[in-house]
Design a protein around this motif. Sequence first.
Motif, mmCIF file in Angstrom:
data_model
loop_
_atom_site.group_PDB
_atom_site.id
_atom_site.type_symbol
_atom_site.label_atom_id
_atom_site.label_comp_id
_atom_site.label_asym_id
_atom_site.label_seq_id
_atom_site.Cartn_x
_atom_site.Cartn_y
_atom_site.Cartn_z
ATOM 1 N N HIS A 183 0.836 -1.214 0.000
ATOM 2 C CA HIS A 183 0.000 0.000 0.000
ATOM 3 C C HIS A 183 0.871 1.265 0.000
ATOM 4 C CE1 HIS A 183 -3.378 -2.522 0.367
ATOM 5 N NE2 HIS A 183 -3.710 -2.350 1.624
ATOM 6 N N VAL A 184 1.952 1.242 0.774
ATOM 7 C CA VAL A 184 2.854 2.398 0.800
ATOM 8 C C VAL A 184 3.444 2.624 -0.593
ATOM 9 C CG1 VAL A 184 5.107 3.190 1.634
ATOM 10 C CG2 VAL A 184 3.419 2.298 3.255
ATOM 11 N N LEU A 185 3.877 1.538 -1.220
ATOM 12 C CA LEU A 185 4.415 1.636 -2.577
ATOM 13 C C LEU A 185 3.376 2.224 -3.525
ATOM 14 C CD1 LEU A 185 6.416 0.824 -4.925
ATOM 15 C CD2 LEU A 185 5.226 -1.365 -4.968
ATOM 16 N N HIS A 186 2.154 1.694 -3.446
ATOM 17 C CA HIS A 186 1.120 2.124 -4.385
ATOM 18 C C HIS A 186 0.729 3.582 -4.161
ATOM 19 C CE1 HIS A 186 -3.176 2.212 -5.914
ATOM 20 N NE2 HIS A 186 -2.465 1.945 -6.980
ATOM 21 N N ALA A 187 0.448 3.922 -2.900
ATOM 22 C CA ALA A 187 -0.040 5.275 -2.621
ATOM 23 C C ALA A 187 1.029 6.328 -2.914
ATOM 24 C CB ALA A 187 -0.496 5.366 -1.162
ATOM 25 N N TYR A 188 2.238 6.077 -2.457
ATOM 26 C CA TYR A 188 3.281 7.091 -2.579
ATOM 27 C C TYR A 188 3.967 7.103 -3.951
ATOM 28 C CZ TYR A 188 3.677 8.663 2.324
ATOM 29 O OH TYR A 188 3.480 9.249 3.550
ATOM 30 N N ALA A 232 10.927 11.301 1.070
ATOM 31 C CA ALA A 232 11.780 10.738 2.129
ATOM 32 C C ALA A 232 10.948 9.897 3.099
ATOM 33 C CB ALA A 232 12.483 11.862 2.888
ATOM 34 N N ARG A 233 9.754 10.377 3.402
ATOM 35 C CA ARG A 233 8.861 9.627 4.298
ATOM 36 C C ARG A 233 8.431 8.314 3.637
ATOM 37 N NH1 ARG A 233 3.612 12.070 4.232
ATOM 38 N NH2 ARG A 233 4.622 13.983 4.918
ATOM 39 N N ALA A 234 8.145 8.388 2.344
ATOM 40 C CA ALA A 234 7.747 7.175 1.616
ATOM 41 C C ALA A 234 8.842 6.115 1.702
ATOM 42 C CB ALA A 234 7.458 7.511 0.157
ATOM 43 N N LEU A 235 10.080 6.533 1.500
ATOM 44 C CA LEU A 235 11.178 5.570 1.539
ATOM 45 C C LEU A 235 11.405 5.048 2.960
ATOM 46 C CD1 LEU A 235 13.690 7.177 -0.997
ATOM 47 C CD2 LEU A 235 11.949 5.440 -1.382
ATOM 48 N N ARG A 236 11.200 5.921 3.974
ATOM 49 C CA ARG A 236 11.317 5.456 5.365
ATOM 50 C C ARG A 236 10.269 4.376 5.659
ATOM 51 N NH1 ARG A 236 11.925 10.814 6.907
ATOM 52 N NH2 ARG A 236 9.761 10.999 7.569
ATOM 53 N N LEU A 237 9.023 4.635 5.232
ATOM 54 C CA LEU A 237 7.959 3.668 5.489
ATOM 55 C C LEU A 237 8.193 2.377 4.709
ATOM 56 C CD1 LEU A 237 4.839 6.034 5.545
ATOM 57 C CD2 LEU A 237 5.676 4.645 7.438
ATOM 58 N N LYS A 238 8.672 2.532 3.478
ATOM 59 C CA LYS A 238 8.957 1.335 2.665
ATOM 60 C C LYS A 238 10.011 0.481 3.357
ATOM 61 C CE LYS A 238 8.343 -0.860 -1.295
ATOM 62 N NZ LYS A 238 8.773 -2.123 -0.708
ATOM 63 N N ARG A 239 11.015 1.121 3.880
ATOM 64 C CA ARG A 239 12.084 0.398 4.569
ATOM 65 C C ARG A 239 11.548 -0.277 5.842
ATOM 66 N NH1 ARG A 239 18.221 2.412 5.020
ATOM 67 N NH2 ARG A 239 19.059 0.731 6.275
ATOM 68 N N VAL A 246 -7.211 5.534 -1.003
ATOM 69 C CA VAL A 246 -7.473 6.100 0.323
ATOM 70 C C VAL A 246 -7.748 4.975 1.327
ATOM 71 C CG1 VAL A 246 -9.032 7.585 1.638
ATOM 72 C CG2 VAL A 246 -8.324 8.250 -0.674
ATOM 73 N N ALA A 247 -8.503 3.972 0.882
ATOM 74 C CA ALA A 247 -8.758 2.813 1.753
ATOM 75 C C ALA A 247 -7.444 2.102 2.091
ATOM 76 C CB ALA A 247 -9.733 1.854 1.075
ATOM 77 N N GLN A 248 -6.524 2.085 1.145
ATOM 78 C CA GLN A 248 -5.222 1.462 1.420
ATOM 79 C C GLN A 248 -4.486 2.197 2.542
ATOM 80 O OE1 GLN A 248 -3.415 1.584 -2.494
ATOM 81 N NE2 GLN A 248 -3.924 -0.551 -2.902
ATOM 82 N N VAL A 249 -4.557 3.519 2.522
ATOM 83 C CA VAL A 249 -3.889 4.303 3.567
ATOM 84 C C VAL A 249 -4.516 3.991 4.929
ATOM 85 C CG1 VAL A 249 -3.476 6.644 4.423
ATOM 86 C CG2 VAL A 249 -3.153 6.117 1.983
ATOM 87 N N VAL A 250 -5.837 3.873 4.958
ATOM 88 C CA VAL A 250 -6.523 3.500 6.203
ATOM 89 C C VAL A 250 -6.029 2.127 6.665
ATOM 90 C CG1 VAL A 250 -8.771 2.893 7.192
ATOM 91 C CG2 VAL A 250 -8.551 4.903 5.703
ATOM 92 N N GLU A 251 -5.858 1.221 5.720
ATOM 93 C CA GLU A 251 -5.409 -0.131 6.081
ATOM 94 C C GLU A 251 -3.964 -0.144 6.596
ATOM 95 O OE1 GLU A 251 -6.168 -2.863 2.853
ATOM 96 O OE2 GLU A 251 -8.102 -3.381 3.744
ATOM 97 N N VAL A 252 -3.129 0.746 6.088
ATOM 98 C CA VAL A 252 -1.760 0.821 6.612
ATOM 99 C C VAL A 252 -1.806 1.160 8.103
ATOM 100 C CG1 VAL A 252 0.443 2.054 6.515
ATOM 101 C CG2 VAL A 252 -0.719 1.434 4.394
ATOM 102 N N VAL A 253 -2.644 2.123 8.444
ATOM 103 C CA VAL A 253 -2.792 2.502 9.860
ATOM 104 C C VAL A 253 -3.283 1.294 10.661
ATOM 105 C CG1 VAL A 253 -4.008 4.003 11.482
ATOM 106 C CG2 VAL A 253 -3.232 4.913 9.270
ATOM 107 N N HIS A 254 -4.288 0.610 10.117
ATOM 108 C CA HIS A 254 -4.824 -0.565 10.819
ATOM 109 C C HIS A 254 -3.745 -1.633 11.003
ATOM 110 C CE1 HIS A 254 -7.712 -3.634 12.076
ATOM 111 N NE2 HIS A 254 -7.018 -4.459 11.304
ATOM 112 N N ASP A 285 -4.736 -0.774 -8.433
ATOM 113 C CA ASP A 285 -3.422 -1.322 -8.095
ATOM 114 C C ASP A 285 -3.205 -2.682 -8.757
ATOM 115 O OD1 ASP A 285 -0.977 -1.565 -6.875
ATOM 116 O OD2 ASP A 285 -1.754 -1.918 -4.855
ATOM 117 N N PRO A 286 -3.517 -2.798 -10.057
ATOM 118 C CA PRO A 286 -3.451 -4.133 -10.657
ATOM 119 C C PRO A 286 -2.029 -4.672 -10.699
ATOM 120 C CG PRO A 286 -3.732 -2.482 -12.362
ATOM 121 C CD PRO A 286 -3.875 -1.774 -11.047
ATOM 122 N N CYS A 287 -1.919 -5.947 -10.472
ATOM 123 C CA CYS A 287 -0.635 -6.629 -10.490
ATOM 124 C C CYS A 287 -0.785 -7.736 -11.520
ATOM 125 C CB CYS A 287 -0.348 -7.184 -9.108
ATOM 126 S SG CYS A 287 1.298 -7.834 -8.930
#
Lengths: 438, 151
Positions: free
Chosen positions: A107-112, A137-144, A311-319, A422-424
């Motif tokens: 989700h972080v990858l997709h959103a950011y 920078a925040r995106a890369l921190r979260l990805k890591r 947006v739902a993905q961001v909510v799920e990251v928090v969850h 977010d198709p894969c």
Amino acid sequence: MTSTVHIDVHHLTRVEGHGNIIVNVTDGAIEKCEWQVPEAPRFFESMVRGRHYSEVARITSRICGICAVGHTLASVKATEDALGIEISEQSLKLREILKHAENADSHVLHAYILVAPDLAGAPSVFPLVETMPDVVARALRLKRLCHEWGSLIGGRTTHPTTVVPGGMAEVPTNKQLAELKQKLVAAVPDLEATVETVAALAPSIPAFDRPTEYLALSSDDAYAVYAGEIQSVLPDGTKQRYPVADYRLVTNEFVVPQSTAKYTKNKLDSYAAGALARFNNNYDMLVPEAKKAAEALGLQPICTNPYMNTVAQVVEVVHSVYDSLRLIDELLETGVKLEPLAQPTKHGRGIESVEVPRGILFHEYDYDAEGICQGANCIIPTNQNHNNIQHDFNVLVPQLLAADKSEDDMELALSMLVRAYDPCISCSTHVLDVKFVR
Amino acid sequence: MRYLIGLGNYLAGDDGVGVHVVEHVVANGLERGFTAVELATNALNMISYLGPETEAVVVVDAAYLGLEPGDYCIFAPDEVETQKELAGFSTHEGDPLKVLELARSAGYTIPPFAVMGIEPLGVEHGTGLSARLSERLPAYAAAAIEHLRGL
């Protein structure tokens, strides 16, 4: 009204795999409006035939470089179902943490990286390094963080090694789990900043509603990502649950000329899977912090705007962060120890499911008495979404024409729509292609 | 810490040579003084191995270099420019050179870094390397390790 349009997006960018958008409009008449998937099938179900049960998840994990954890978990769970293997509470909790790590990572990858450029009016993430350096920078921190989170539990995040039939081949130490907890707690400010950033970019999310059916795992005990029953929710809020074993009756795969990937449908002409489908089905089971994030982002069930999937993905990251903290606390309370793997008690057919970032994933296997795989079936969520994307196109294109949108604006709107799911489509080769310059 | 990172699709023939090299290193107990890491097709996770605490990185990957299939070249990122058409950026397109560019532009400290590109013979779907690359795995591993130690 726009009268002539020719859109030919051959291999849409910023999605995983290859898909095409084709729209032809002449004198106001829509001659063609298609989301095409041209990739060749890869026949993973054939690759696992004749393999011992201990090898199957190692192979199916390779279906996807992003959802490798999900394919491993679905595969191992289906194998355990077929072989009558019951895992321990500790293994269950570790696997749930691992599942959370994968969903958050993707989700972080997709959103950011994949969607934010659209919302910020940039062609890719690279210009954002200049214009929004703190966000990148925040995106890369979260990805890591997500990579370290998954690696600790899974051995590695891409094609995990610790999840095996019967439990976990390796477990983290209590000290490592406590350190992971500290890292997750330390990431809370980045989560809050993520919600603020997405809220700021939200006005750029297109307003488009098309009521459809939403399918996801659901449980009375948790916001289901690792286990549950299949649940459908219709736009009027009507819900129905099905046993996972009945997945073929729910997915109803069929073929269409424009796609090498099969389509699916259940009660309506199409259904959606993914973060928005989970949110619409299971909102009540979100942790309070995730509900608060949803409120800040203006997301409430039942949301029928597919662009809001991000947006739902961001909510799920928090969850995922907060639910993992709960699971870690429970594990630390009892202490984590290496357990013997549970052994098979029978053989036959097993069917299981998990929620991967893009939606509900099904694996099914048949094993003989020697534990050799005799047959397999996998239905991935991206394929379940293709039909829904096409039905979105069927409604959105006439709206865009009526609004007198330019060809470029239409192309952007359709591209953003596909990206929102977010198709894969597949992990194909990614061989380097370089030219020496000195 | 020094890292030997293998990239590639394990189920796409020689595209997975980087992963096979890492497997060979681990299976033969060659992982001494460095850590061998398989990132498969998820090159963006390379970010986790970049930073001031990292002494050196060698990435092993299949690469179209105009060499004979099976031959290899070890080069620094600034010696080449990618020919991939990356209109966007995704994990699928996960070119390690683009990941490095992103990390550098985002302010990451980039350690001494090299890419070992191995010319593939075939990248069709299926398990296993071509015989031509498979028989040279020990040589690839030895060359990558030697370079990593010298960085």
